[in-house]
Design a protein around this motif. Structure first.
Motif, mmCIF file in Angstrom:
data_model
loop_
_atom_site.group_PDB
_atom_site.id
_atom_site.type_symbol
_atom_site.label_atom_id
_atom_site.label_comp_id
_atom_site.label_asym_id
_atom_site.label_seq_id
_atom_site.Cartn_x
_atom_site.Cartn_y
_atom_site.Cartn_z
ATOM 1 N N LEU A 91 39.976 35.805 46.449
ATOM 2 C CA LEU A 91 40.620 36.210 47.677
ATOM 3 C C LEU A 91 39.941 37.920 47.928
ATOM 4 O O LEU A 91 40.300 38.348 46.665
ATOM 5 C CB LEU A 91 41.317 36.333 47.732
ATOM 6 C CG LEU A 91 42.184 37.181 49.483
ATOM 7 C CD1 LEU A 91 41.354 36.949 50.474
ATOM 8 C CD2 LEU A 91 43.636 36.884 49.052
ATOM 9 N N ASN A 92 39.078 38.587 47.885
ATOM 10 C CA ASN A 92 39.167 40.143 47.800
ATOM 11 C C ASN A 92 38.165 40.607 46.430
ATOM 12 O O ASN A 92 38.602 40.750 45.883
ATOM 13 C CB ASN A 92 39.763 40.736 48.099
ATOM 14 C CG ASN A 92 40.149 40.833 50.026
ATOM 15 O OD1 ASN A 92 39.240 40.423 50.320
ATOM 16 N ND2 ASN A 92 41.093 40.952 50.327
ATOM 17 N N GLN A 93 37.031 38.882 45.994
ATOM 18 C CA GLN A 93 36.800 39.195 44.793
ATOM 19 C C GLN A 93 37.698 39.155 43.282
ATOM 20 O O GLN A 93 37.670 39.539 42.630
ATOM 21 C CB GLN A 93 36.054 40.746 44.562
ATOM 22 C CG GLN A 93 34.834 41.181 45.425
ATOM 23 C CD GLN A 93 33.923 39.759 45.200
ATOM 24 O OE1 GLN A 93 33.611 39.633 44.286
ATOM 25 N NE2 GLN A 93 33.904 39.783 46.042
ATOM 26 N N GLN A 94 39.097 38.619 43.868
ATOM 27 C CA GLN A 94 40.063 38.552 42.935
ATOM 28 C C GLN A 94 40.602 36.764 42.841
ATOM 29 O O GLN A 94 40.486 36.485 43.599
ATOM 30 C CB GLN A 94 41.096 38.915 43.544
ATOM 31 C CG GLN A 94 41.257 40.789 43.793
ATOM 32 C CD GLN A 94 41.098 41.191 42.351
ATOM 33 O OE1 GLN A 94 41.529 40.829 41.316
ATOM 34 N NE2 GLN A 94 40.405 42.269 42.314
ATOM 35 N N PRO A 95 40.251 36.296 41.118
ATOM 36 C CA PRO A 95 40.271 34.572 41.020
ATOM 37 C C PRO A 95 41.751 34.471 42.148
ATOM 38 O O PRO A 95 42.913 34.808 41.514
ATOM 39 C CB PRO A 95 40.079 34.346 39.655
ATOM 40 C CG PRO A 95 38.963 35.532 39.360
ATOM 41 C CD PRO A 95 39.992 37.494 40.553
ATOM 42 N N VAL A 96 41.796 33.220 42.105
ATOM 43 C CA VAL A 96 43.385 32.123 42.792
ATOM 44 C C VAL A 96 42.551 31.537 41.566
ATOM 45 O O VAL A 96 42.683 30.794 41.413
ATOM 46 C CB VAL A 96 42.680 32.235 43.680
ATOM 47 C CG1 VAL A 96 44.053 31.730 45.146
ATOM 48 C CG2 VAL A 96 42.164 33.168 45.121
ATOM 49 N N ALA A 97 43.798 31.449 40.860
ATOM 50 C CA ALA A 97 44.553 30.743 39.929
ATOM 51 C C ALA A 97 44.775 28.996 40.683
ATOM 52 O O ALA A 97 46.218 28.852 41.282
ATOM 53 C CB ALA A 97 45.857 30.722 39.099
ATOM 54 N N LEU A 98 43.646 27.752 41.274
ATOM 55 C CA LEU A 98 44.166 27.039 41.632
ATOM 56 C C LEU A 98 45.534 25.741 41.183
ATOM 57 O O LEU A 98 45.803 25.001 41.838
ATOM 58 C CB LEU A 98 42.984 25.953 42.522
ATOM 59 C CG LEU A 98 42.350 26.444 42.889
ATOM 60 C CD1 LEU A 98 40.486 26.722 43.420
ATOM 61 C CD2 LEU A 98 42.420 27.413 44.479
ATOM 62 N N ASP A 99 45.562 25.934 40.045
ATOM 63 C CA ASP A 99 46.298 24.967 38.908
ATOM 64 C C ASP A 99 47.379 26.125 39.167
ATOM 65 O O ASP A 99 48.180 24.093 39.511
ATOM 66 C CB ASP A 99 45.956 25.536 37.763
ATOM 67 C CG ASP A 99 44.462 25.138 37.117
ATOM 68 O OD1 ASP A 99 44.527 25.345 35.743
ATOM 69 O OD2 ASP A 99 43.599 24.507 37.697
ATOM 70 N N THR A 100 47.757 27.200 39.863
ATOM 71 C CA THR A 100 49.721 26.497 40.132
ATOM 72 C C THR A 100 49.682 26.205 41.016
ATOM 73 O O THR A 100 51.458 25.948 41.923
ATOM 74 C CB THR A 100 49.237 28.143 40.170
ATOM 75 O OG1 THR A 100 48.752 29.011 41.167
ATOM 76 C CG2 THR A 100 49.788 29.272 38.631
ATOM 77 N N TYR A 101 48.808 25.722 42.404
ATOM 78 C CA TYR A 101 48.983 25.033 43.446
ATOM 79 C C TYR A 101 48.892 23.739 43.354
ATOM 80 O O TYR A 101 49.018 22.681 45.026
ATOM 81 C CB TYR A 101 48.112 25.711 44.371
ATOM 82 C CG TYR A 101 48.207 27.047 44.531
ATOM 83 C CD1 TYR A 101 47.647 27.735 44.313
ATOM 84 C CD2 TYR A 101 49.299 27.798 46.057
ATOM 85 C CE1 TYR A 101 47.534 29.351 44.359
ATOM 86 C CE2 TYR A 101 49.144 28.764 45.771
ATOM 87 C CZ TYR A 101 48.503 29.605 44.821
ATOM 88 O OH TYR A 101 48.634 31.335 45.134
ATOM 89 N N ALA A 102 48.278 23.689 42.522
ATOM 90 C CA ALA A 102 47.392 21.768 41.964
ATOM 91 C C ALA A 102 48.298 20.221 41.807
ATOM 92 O O ALA A 102 49.218 20.964 41.369
ATOM 93 C CB ALA A 102 46.564 21.515 41.071
#
Length: 270
Positions: free
Chosen positions: A248-259
């Protein structure tokens, strides 16, 4: 005085070679052509037509040559064989019998020059070339179609600017900041837009909707890189986070935290 039986035997003995020769000429076949078709040396066919038994191999093989030659010329092979037996000299029969334990003389059937049998059909060659050209053409068509199907899908929202999505109004404005419709354009709204960068390493089902209700991407997507501008917050659904990375706006999103079980459903805002 010659009896009828002895006269018949004499005619049989002296007839089969001339019959073979005449039949070949009637068929308009050369000795070379007949030899190539029968796998028999030309000199052996000449010996049969001239009844020169000394030039032929042993009696059993020479008799076989005569029968095959007769069949090839369309003659009665049984009659030719009978005439051959009657005409074959007794002294050669005795010699063949005494040499039964000796190695066989070359009969010529294995010495045939095989290059004379190689014949090329021009139509067959043209057909093969045509098949090759057709195969190459079809291969290129399939390859091009495959490349087109693997191209990155273009989201419909990319046809519109972020401001147009947010405002739903004309974007042409003059120096005073007043839009073409006569209403003031709030340029500050551009700051409220954000860009999602979605990278798929393999096929995955991804659905993303922005705050204005626009569907930025939805459904099964192939591997590729997707830039998705929109109004935050974003509602995100991903079926297999192992195949997906999100920024998001060149900042990584940690998908593991929502998985949960490799699936993630969450709301994302800057």
């Amino acid at each position: 005085m010659i009896t009828p039986s002895s006269n018949t035997q004499s005619n049989a003995q002296g007839s089969f070679g001339a019959v073979l020769q005449q039949a070949r000429k009637n068929k308009q076949v050369t000795l070379e052509a007949a030899a190539a078709e029968l796998f028999i040396l030309k000199r052996h066919l000449e010996a049969l037509e001239s009844e020169n038994f000394a030039e032929l191999p042993q009696a059993a093989f020479a008799r076989g040559f005569a029968i095959n030659y007769a069949k090839y010329l369309g003659l009665d092979s049984a009659k030719i064989a009978s005439s051959f037996d009657a005409a074959y000299p007794n002294e050669l029969k005795a010699k063949s019998a005494s040499n039964i334990d000796t190695p066989l003389r070359p009969m010529g059937t294995l010495q045939r020059d095989t290059h004379n049998r190689i014949r090329f059909n021009p139509l067959l060659i043209i057909g093969v070339i045509g098949l090759i050209i057709l195969a190459v053409f079809l291969f290129r068509m399939v390859s091009n179609a495959s490349k087109e199907n693997t191209q990155e899908p273009v989201s419909a929202v990319e046809d519109m600017s972020a401001i147009e999505q947010a405002q739903g109004a004309a974007i042409n404005s003059d120096a005073s900041g007043v839009g073409a419709s006569g209403s003031a354009l709030n340029l500050g709204d551009a700051a409220t837009t954000a860009t999602l960068n979605l990278v798929l390493t393999s096929d995955a089902v991804v659905s993303i909707t922005d705050a204005s209700g626009n569907s930025l991407i939805n459904g099964s997507q192939s591997a590729g890189n997707y830039d998705l501008p929109g109004m935050p917050p974003f509602n995100v659904q991903i079926d297999n986070i192992d195949n997906v990375s999100l920024m998001l706006n060149q900042q990584p999103v940690a998908l593991d935290t929502y998985a949960t079980d490799k699936q993630a459903t969450f709301e994302l805002a800057p």
